[in-house]
Design a protein around this motif. Structure first.
Motif, PDB file in Angstrom:
ATOM      1  N   TYR A 114       0.835  -1.193   0.000  1.00  0.00           N
ATOM      2  CA  TYR A 114       0.000   0.000   0.000  1.00  0.00           C
ATOM      3  C   TYR A 114       0.875   1.250   0.000  1.00  0.00           C
ATOM      4  O   TYR A 114       2.071   1.189   0.286  1.00  0.00           O
ATOM      5  N   ARG A 115       0.259   2.378  -0.323  1.00  0.00           N
ATOM      6  CA  ARG A 115       0.919   3.666  -0.119  1.00  0.00           C
ATOM      7  C   ARG A 115       0.138   4.432   0.934  1.00  0.00           C
ATOM      8  O   ARG A 115      -1.099   4.333   1.009  1.00  0.00           O
ATOM      9  N   PRO A 138      -4.085   1.135  -2.229  1.00  0.00           N
ATOM     10  CA  PRO A 138      -3.280   0.089  -2.877  1.00  0.00           C
ATOM     11  C   PRO A 138      -2.210   0.699  -3.778  1.00  0.00           C
ATOM     12  O   PRO A 138      -2.456   1.685  -4.473  1.00  0.00           O
ATOM     13  N   LEU A 139      -1.023   0.103  -3.775  1.00  0.00           N
ATOM     14  CA  LEU A 139       0.113   0.685  -4.498  1.00  0.00           C
ATOM     15  C   LEU A 139      -0.083   0.739  -6.004  1.00  0.00           C
ATOM     16  O   LEU A 139       0.526   1.576  -6.674  1.00  0.00           O
ATOM     17  N   HIS A 140      -0.891  -0.141  -6.552  1.00  0.00           N
ATOM     18  CA  HIS A 140      -1.026  -0.148  -8.008  1.00  0.00           C
ATOM     19  C   HIS A 140      -2.009   0.900  -8.509  1.00  0.00           C
ATOM     20  O   HIS A 140      -2.198   1.054  -9.717  1.00  0.00           O
ATOM     21  N   ILE A 141      -2.601   1.651  -7.580  1.00  0.00           N
ATOM     22  CA  ILE A 141      -3.613   2.644  -7.942  1.00  0.00           C
ATOM     23  C   ILE A 141      -3.018   4.052  -7.926  1.00  0.00           C
ATOM     24  O   ILE A 141      -2.481   4.505  -6.921  1.00  0.00           O
ATOM     25  N   GLY A 142      -3.118   4.763  -9.051  1.00  0.00           N
ATOM     26  CA  GLY A 142      -2.775   6.179  -9.097  1.00  0.00           C
ATOM     27  C   GLY A 142      -1.318   6.495  -9.366  1.00  0.00           C
ATOM     28  O   GLY A 142      -0.437   5.641  -9.265  1.00  0.00           O
ATOM     29  N   SER A 143      -1.081   7.763  -9.676  1.00  0.00           N
ATOM     30  CA  SER A 143       0.254   8.207 -10.103  1.00  0.00           C
ATOM     31  C   SER A 143       1.305   8.022  -9.021  1.00  0.00           C
ATOM     32  O   SER A 143       2.450   7.656  -9.310  1.00  0.00           O
ATOM     33  N   ALA A 144       0.963   8.267  -7.750  1.00  0.00           N
ATOM     34  CA  ALA A 144       1.947   8.099  -6.680  1.00  0.00           C
ATOM     35  C   ALA A 144       2.385   6.645  -6.563  1.00  0.00           C
ATOM     36  O   ALA A 144       3.565   6.354  -6.356  1.00  0.00           O
ATOM     37  N   GLY A 145       1.433   5.726  -6.708  1.00  0.00           N
ATOM     38  CA  GLY A 145       1.780   4.313  -6.674  1.00  0.00           C
ATOM     39  C   GLY A 145       2.687   3.919  -7.828  1.00  0.00           C
ATOM     40  O   GLY A 145       3.648   3.166  -7.647  1.00  0.00           O
ATOM     41  N   ASP A 199     -13.603   8.514  -9.384  1.00  0.00           N
ATOM     42  CA  ASP A 199     -14.057   9.107 -10.635  1.00  0.00           C
ATOM     43  C   ASP A 199     -13.923  10.627 -10.587  1.00  0.00           C
ATOM     44  O   ASP A 199     -14.181  11.258  -9.556  1.00  0.00           O
ATOM     45  N   GLY A 200     -13.523  11.202 -11.721  1.00  0.00           N
ATOM     46  CA  GLY A 200     -13.437  12.653 -11.815  1.00  0.00           C
ATOM     47  C   GLY A 200     -12.309  13.269 -11.020  1.00  0.00           C
ATOM     48  O   GLY A 200     -12.375  14.436 -10.641  1.00  0.00           O
ATOM     49  N   ALA A 201     -11.252  12.489 -10.769  1.00  0.00           N
ATOM     50  CA  ALA A 201     -10.113  13.002 -10.000  1.00  0.00           C
ATOM     51  C   ALA A 201      -8.821  12.728 -10.756  1.00  0.00           C
ATOM     52  O   ALA A 201      -8.687  11.707 -11.443  1.00  0.00           O
ATOM     53  N   SER A 202      -7.874  13.654 -10.630  1.00  0.00           N
ATOM     54  CA  SER A 202      -6.591  13.524 -11.325  1.00  0.00           C
ATOM     55  C   SER A 202      -5.441  13.700 -10.343  1.00  0.00           C
ATOM     56  O   SER A 202      -5.615  14.241  -9.253  1.00  0.00           O
ATOM     57  N   GLY A 203      -4.267  13.248 -10.764  1.00  0.00           N
ATOM     58  CA  GLY A 203      -3.080  13.421  -9.947  1.00  0.00           C
ATOM     59  C   GLY A 203      -1.821  13.299 -10.775  1.00  0.00           C
ATOM     60  O   GLY A 203      -1.828  12.650 -11.822  1.00  0.00           O
ATOM     61  N   ALA A 218       6.767   9.683  -2.757  1.00  0.00           N
ATOM     62  CA  ALA A 218       6.268  10.314  -3.980  1.00  0.00           C
ATOM     63  C   ALA A 218       5.516  11.574  -3.592  1.00  0.00           C
ATOM     64  O   ALA A 218       4.602  11.522  -2.751  1.00  0.00           O
ATOM     65  N   VAL A 219       5.895  12.699  -4.179  1.00  0.00           N
ATOM     66  CA  VAL A 219       5.186  13.954  -3.945  1.00  0.00           C
ATOM     67  C   VAL A 219       4.148  14.114  -5.058  1.00  0.00           C
ATOM     68  O   VAL A 219       4.428  13.832  -6.223  1.00  0.00           O
ATOM     69  N   SER A 220       2.945  14.539  -4.684  1.00  0.00           N
ATOM     70  CA  SER A 220       1.843  14.558  -5.638  1.00  0.00           C
ATOM     71  C   SER A 220       1.054  15.857  -5.587  1.00  0.00           C
ATOM     72  O   SER A 220       0.979  16.526  -4.544  1.00  0.00           O
TER      73      SER A 220
END
Length: 264
Positions: A114-115, A138-145, A199-203, A218-220
């Motif tokens: 996880y992150r 979960p680590l596989h989800i999103g730009s920081a992961g 949904d509807g979120a970015s990073g 990871a800085v986001s």
């Protein structure tokens, strides 16, 4: 009568020296005289004279035809952060990035598969993405992961041992898609994602390294996609990379490969 002009002259010299030292970055630790001149806007003769003096005093080191920050500066820098908690060091950088972009900024670290959000500077806008210190994703989800996995191949292998559970329809659940995204993050030095966690979120995220050139976190930048379309995220990449570099600096870190590190 001469005290004031002398003081003013000394301050001008210090300003020029500061400009020279500020020219060096973790991404460009070695600079030639002409590069220093271009970055500072100082005359060539002034640059040559001040650089020679800085080398003599150990503030800069000669590296073939280039220069880099001297080890004496590193010796002085060590006491500056000793005893100061890491979060106290990075929080001002997060706040500055938040104020620059207008969106929430966060720092994540990997814990198992996880992150975890360990620091947060929330946007002042009423509409914001839900995030709080201690949030586990979960680590596989999103730009920081993606960024955290990009510099930890063994952890990536561990992630792929289990099914990749989705959080939204945009979550990367196919191993090959995740691997491609992680490889891209490693190649570019950052990652952009949209709709993977909600949904509807970015990073967009970039890596922060420790003194051993291992990834620290990871800085986001995170916010609603209505305010953060891909084009806007791409326009913030340089600001994000600068923040990641500043965090690496205040933590006493260095980039992989900076001194022949094998993890580059």
């Amino acid at each position: 009568m001469n005290a004031k002009p002398t003081k003013t002259g000394n301050l001008l010299v210090l300003t020029k020296i500061t400009a020279i030292l500020d020219s060096f970055t973790l991404r460009e630790p070695r600079l030639s005289l002409s590069q220093i001149r271009d970055r500072t806007g100082l005359p060539q003769s002034t640059v040559q004279r001040l650089v020679t003096n800085l080398v003599d005093q150990g503030f800069l080191d000669r590296d073939d035809d280039c220069y880099r920050i001297g080890m004496r500066m590193a010796f002085w820098a060590s006491p500056a952060t000793r005893g100061v908690p890491a979060l106290d060091l990075v929080s001002p950088v997060l706040s500055k990035l938040r104020d620059l972009t207008g969106e929430s900024t966060a720092l994540y670290i990997a814990e198992g598969t996880y992150r975890v959000c360990i620091a947060l500077a929330e946007t002042h806008a009423a509409l914001r993405r839900e995030m709080h210190v201690g949030k586990i994703i979960p680590l596989h989800i999103g730009s920081a992961g993606h960024v955290l996995l990009a510099w930890q191949p063994e952890l990536m292998d561990r992630i792929l041992e289990s099914p990749l559970e989705p959080m939204t329809e945009e979550s990367l659940t196919a191993p090959d898609r995740l691997q491609n995204k992680v490889r891209e993050a490693r190649r570019l030095g950052y990652s952009i994602s949209a709709g993977e966690r909600e949904d509807g979120a970015s990073g967009l995220s970039a890596p922060v390294f420790d003194s051993s050139a291992r990834i620290y976190g990871a800085v986001s930048i995170l916010g609603p996609s209505s305010r953060m379309p891909v084009e806007k995220c791409e326009g913030w990449v340089e600001d994000l990379l600068e923040a990641a570099e500043n965090m690496t600096r205040v933590l006493g870190g260095r980039f992989p490969g900076e001194t022949g590190d094998p993890s580059s």
